[in-house]
Design an enzyme around this catalytic site. Structure first.
Site, PDB file in Angstrom:
ATOM      1  N   LEU A   1       1.199  -0.551  -0.090  1.00  0.00           N
ATOM      2  CA  LEU A   1      -0.024   0.047   0.139  1.00  0.00           C
ATOM      3  C   LEU A   1       1.146   1.162  -0.292  1.00  0.00           C
ATOM      4  O   LEU A   1       0.997   2.109   0.555  1.00  0.00           O
ATOM      5  CB  LEU A   1      -0.640   0.386   1.453  1.00  0.00           C
ATOM      6  CG  LEU A   1      -1.755  -0.799   1.073  1.00  0.00           C
ATOM      7  CD1 LEU A   1      -2.052  -1.138   2.014  1.00  0.00           C
ATOM      8  CD2 LEU A   1      -3.226  -1.322   0.256  1.00  0.00           C
TER       9      LEU A   1
ATOM     10  N   GLY B   1      -0.191   1.171  -4.986  1.00  0.00           N
ATOM     11  CA  GLY B   1      -1.241   0.045  -4.257  1.00  0.00           C
ATOM     12  C   GLY B   1      -2.085   0.951  -3.684  1.00  0.00           C
ATOM     13  O   GLY B   1      -3.103   0.553  -3.558  1.00  0.00           O
TER      14      GLY B   1
ATOM     15  N   SER C   1       0.988   2.053 -15.599  1.00  0.00           N
ATOM     16  CA  SER C   1       2.121   3.369 -15.720  1.00  0.00           C
ATOM     17  C   SER C   1       0.364   4.207 -15.292  1.00  0.00           C
ATOM     18  O   SER C   1      -0.667   4.233 -15.500  1.00  0.00           O
ATOM     19  CB  SER C   1       2.000   3.686 -17.072  1.00  0.00           C
ATOM     20  OG  SER C   1       2.417   4.791 -17.505  1.00  0.00           O
TER      21      SER C   1
ATOM     22  N   LYS D   1       5.270  -3.384 -20.500  1.00  0.00           N
ATOM     23  CA  LYS D   1       5.627  -2.119 -19.479  1.00  0.00           C
ATOM     24  C   LYS D   1       7.151  -1.772 -20.124  1.00  0.00           C
ATOM     25  O   LYS D   1       7.973  -0.764 -19.669  1.00  0.00           O
ATOM     26  CB  LYS D   1       5.230  -1.935 -18.040  1.00  0.00           C
ATOM     27  CG  LYS D   1       5.975  -1.747 -17.037  1.00  0.00           C
ATOM     28  CD  LYS D   1       4.712   0.364 -17.062  1.00  0.00           C
ATOM     29  CE  LYS D   1       5.024   0.942 -16.566  1.00  0.00           C
ATOM     30  NZ  LYS D   1       6.311   1.481 -15.437  1.00  0.00           N
TER      31      LYS D   1
ATOM     32  N   HIS E   1       7.589   0.563 -23.184  1.00  0.00           N
ATOM     33  CA  HIS E   1       7.140   2.110 -22.434  1.00  0.00           C
ATOM     34  C   HIS E   1       7.769   2.777 -21.121  1.00  0.00           C
ATOM     35  O   HIS E   1       8.276   4.256 -21.782  1.00  0.00           O
ATOM     36  CB  HIS E   1       5.595   1.761 -21.895  1.00  0.00           C
ATOM     37  CG  HIS E   1       5.177   2.543 -20.840  1.00  0.00           C
ATOM     38  ND1 HIS E   1       5.954   2.968 -19.900  1.00  0.00           N
ATOM     39  CD2 HIS E   1       4.082   3.271 -20.947  1.00  0.00           C
ATOM     40  CE1 HIS E   1       5.182   4.229 -19.323  1.00  0.00           C
ATOM     41  NE2 HIS E   1       3.458   4.738 -19.926  1.00  0.00           N
ATOM     42  N   ASN E   2       8.879   1.939 -20.185  1.00  0.00           N
ATOM     43  CA  ASN E   2       9.821   2.919 -19.677  1.00  0.00           C
ATOM     44  C   ASN E   2      10.403   3.661 -20.209  1.00  0.00           C
ATOM     45  O   ASN E   2      11.482   4.885 -20.113  1.00  0.00           O
ATOM     46  CB  ASN E   2       9.748   2.908 -18.305  1.00  0.00           C
ATOM     47  CG  ASN E   2       8.630   2.202 -17.281  1.00  0.00           C
ATOM     48  OD1 ASN E   2       7.508   2.239 -17.811  1.00  0.00           O
ATOM     49  ND2 ASN E   2       9.281   2.410 -16.478  1.00  0.00           N
TER      50      ASN E   2
ATOM     51  N   GLU F   1       9.499   6.852 -22.496  1.00  0.00           N
ATOM     52  CA  GLU F   1      10.169   7.422 -21.537  1.00  0.00           C
ATOM     53  C   GLU F   1      10.961   8.152 -21.245  1.00  0.00           C
ATOM     54  O   GLU F   1      11.303   9.081 -20.701  1.00  0.00           O
ATOM     55  CB  GLU F   1       9.089   6.872 -20.034  1.00  0.00           C
ATOM     56  CG  GLU F   1       8.987   7.959 -19.327  1.00  0.00           C
ATOM     57  CD  GLU F   1       8.567   7.511 -17.385  1.00  0.00           C
ATOM     58  OE1 GLU F   1       9.324   7.347 -16.660  1.00  0.00           O
ATOM     59  OE2 GLU F   1       7.324   6.886 -18.043  1.00  0.00           O
ATOM     60  N   TYR F   2      11.772   7.075 -21.265  1.00  0.00           N
ATOM     61  CA  TYR F   2      12.751   7.843 -20.667  1.00  0.00           C
ATOM     62  C   TYR F   2      13.587   8.832 -22.066  1.00  0.00           C
ATOM     63  O   TYR F   2      13.919   9.763 -21.615  1.00  0.00           O
ATOM     64  CB  TYR F   2      14.745   7.100 -20.770  1.00  0.00           C
ATOM     65  CG  TYR F   2      14.995   6.106 -19.646  1.00  0.00           C
ATOM     66  CD1 TYR F   2      13.402   5.679 -18.815  1.00  0.00           C
ATOM     67  CD2 TYR F   2      15.780   5.972 -18.864  1.00  0.00           C
ATOM     68  CE1 TYR F   2      13.376   5.636 -17.430  1.00  0.00           C
ATOM     69  CE2 TYR F   2      16.011   4.964 -17.727  1.00  0.00           C
ATOM     70  CZ  TYR F   2      15.051   5.115 -17.015  1.00  0.00           C
ATOM     71  OH  TYR F   2      15.213   3.833 -16.107  1.00  0.00           O
TER      72      TYR F   2
ATOM     73  N   ARG G   1      21.165  10.220 -17.929  1.00  0.00           N
ATOM     74  CA  ARG G   1      21.113   9.834 -16.303  1.00  0.00           C
ATOM     75  C   ARG G   1      21.836   9.348 -14.886  1.00  0.00           C
ATOM     76  O   ARG G   1      22.683   9.891 -14.487  1.00  0.00           O
ATOM     77  CB  ARG G   1      19.861   8.722 -16.271  1.00  0.00           C
ATOM     78  CG  ARG G   1      19.107   9.078 -17.248  1.00  0.00           C
ATOM     79  CD  ARG G   1      17.466   8.178 -16.602  1.00  0.00           C
ATOM     80  NE  ARG G   1      16.255   9.067 -16.871  1.00  0.00           N
ATOM     81  CZ  ARG G   1      15.136   9.259 -16.570  1.00  0.00           C
ATOM     82  NH1 ARG G   1      14.929   7.791 -15.245  1.00  0.00           N
ATOM     83  NH2 ARG G   1      14.223   9.144 -17.172  1.00  0.00           N
TER      84      ARG G   1
END
Length: 303
Positions: free
Chosen positions: A8, A12, A121, A173, A176-177, A180-181, A272
């Site tokens: 959580l 979450g 996402s 995913k 996808h990331n 995103e970078y 990065r």
């Protein structure tokens, strides 16, 4: 539907809330008693442990694991096996490596358990805007859980889908990331060029707003840039330090293995890494070589 949420944290907790708001019964657990207590104020039924959570769920059980990828996810999944019955379903909604997911799927199938991987996402905005869900595993199991995915998604028929067998969700995913970078790096470099043109004294907040209407580069990332610019265009209180959580690296490794050129994603990852270096040795060595072969000036620390 009834579902258990293990983990959580920011994601979450928000996902559990969105499910509760959508009429589902959610039982949640976390490492912190304070977090469980907070969850209970939001309509989530608290459980002191994963075992306690499982005991509250009716068979066939559905458990969504939303914990950090890697060793933590592995420990949680292994701990669930002796607690569950054949036909129960585990969903890994974190950013696990797809190869780990494929291995776990085979392992859990040997115990009669179903396993889905949901690349998720949406970040902290998912509670109100919905989540993008890329789901791998057996299609018939995904279909059985359609009400859950429809509730979590931006709309019942948008932003989610079964993408393939076990591992396909996390693989999708991962890429996808990686994308995103590259997108984030391109925006950052573009805005730095705008900022560097001092003679025009460009208002970066205004530019971000202009680009959000009708432009081919309009993006949710520009919405976030606008939020940043409203607070501090100079970013004076931030260090130029960029972390990476793993998916960008895995995307680059996968591109190499598949003989696919991915120069933009690779360069954004390298940028990065460079951001976390102070006075990189390689830059010093290049400066020294230029001085040696051409007598070019070098800037020493005492200068």
């Amino acid at each position: 539907m009834e579902i258990g949420m293990i983990g959580l944290g920011k994601m979450g907790m928000n996902m559990a809330q969105r499910l509760v708001r959508g009429g589902h019964s959610v039982i949640g657990t976390a490492n912190s008693a304070a977090t469980i207590k907070e969850a209970e104020t939001l309509g989530i039924t608290g459980a002191p442990s994963a075992a306690g959570l499982v005991s509250k769920l009716k068979s066939p059980r559905v458990l969504w694991v939303m914990v950090p990828a890697g060793e933590v996810t592995e420990k949680v999944i292994l701990s669930l096996i002796p607690l569950l019955d054949k036909g129960d379903i585990i969903i890994d909604g974190g950013n696990s490596n797809y190869k780990d997911t494929m291995r776990r799927s085979v392992m859990l199938k040997e115990h009669g358990l179903h396993f889905l991987d949901s690349g998720t996402s949406g970040g902290i905005w998912g509670l109100t805007e919905g989540y993008s869900l890329m789901i791998g595993g057996d299609e018939d199991v995904v279909e059985r859980l359609r009400p859950i995915f429809e509730t979590l998604a931006p709309a019942p028929d948008q932003g989610w889908g079964w993408v393939g067998p076990a591992g396909a969700g996390h693989f999708t995913k991962m890429v996808h990331n990686g994308i995103e970078y590259g997108m984030m790096q391109a925006f950052a470099e573009g805005f730095e060029i705008l900022k560097a043109k001092k003679e025009f004294n460009l208002d970066l907040l205004q530019v971000s707003r202009i680009w959000q209407r009708g432009s081919v580069v309009r993006s949710w990332l520009l919405d976030l840039i606008e939020n940043v610019m409203e607070e501090d265009q100079g970013l004076e209180n931030l260090e130029a330090y960029i972390a990476d959580s793993g998916e960008g690296r895995w995307t680059v490794f996968e591109a190499i293995d598949l003989n696919v050129a991915a120069p933009v994603i690779t360069a954004s990852l390298q940028r990065r890494i460079r951001s976390r270096q102070s006075g990189p040795y390689s830059d010093k060595l290049v400066a020294a070589m230029r001085n040696q072969f051409g007598g070019h000036a070098v800037k020493k620390k005492s200068d």
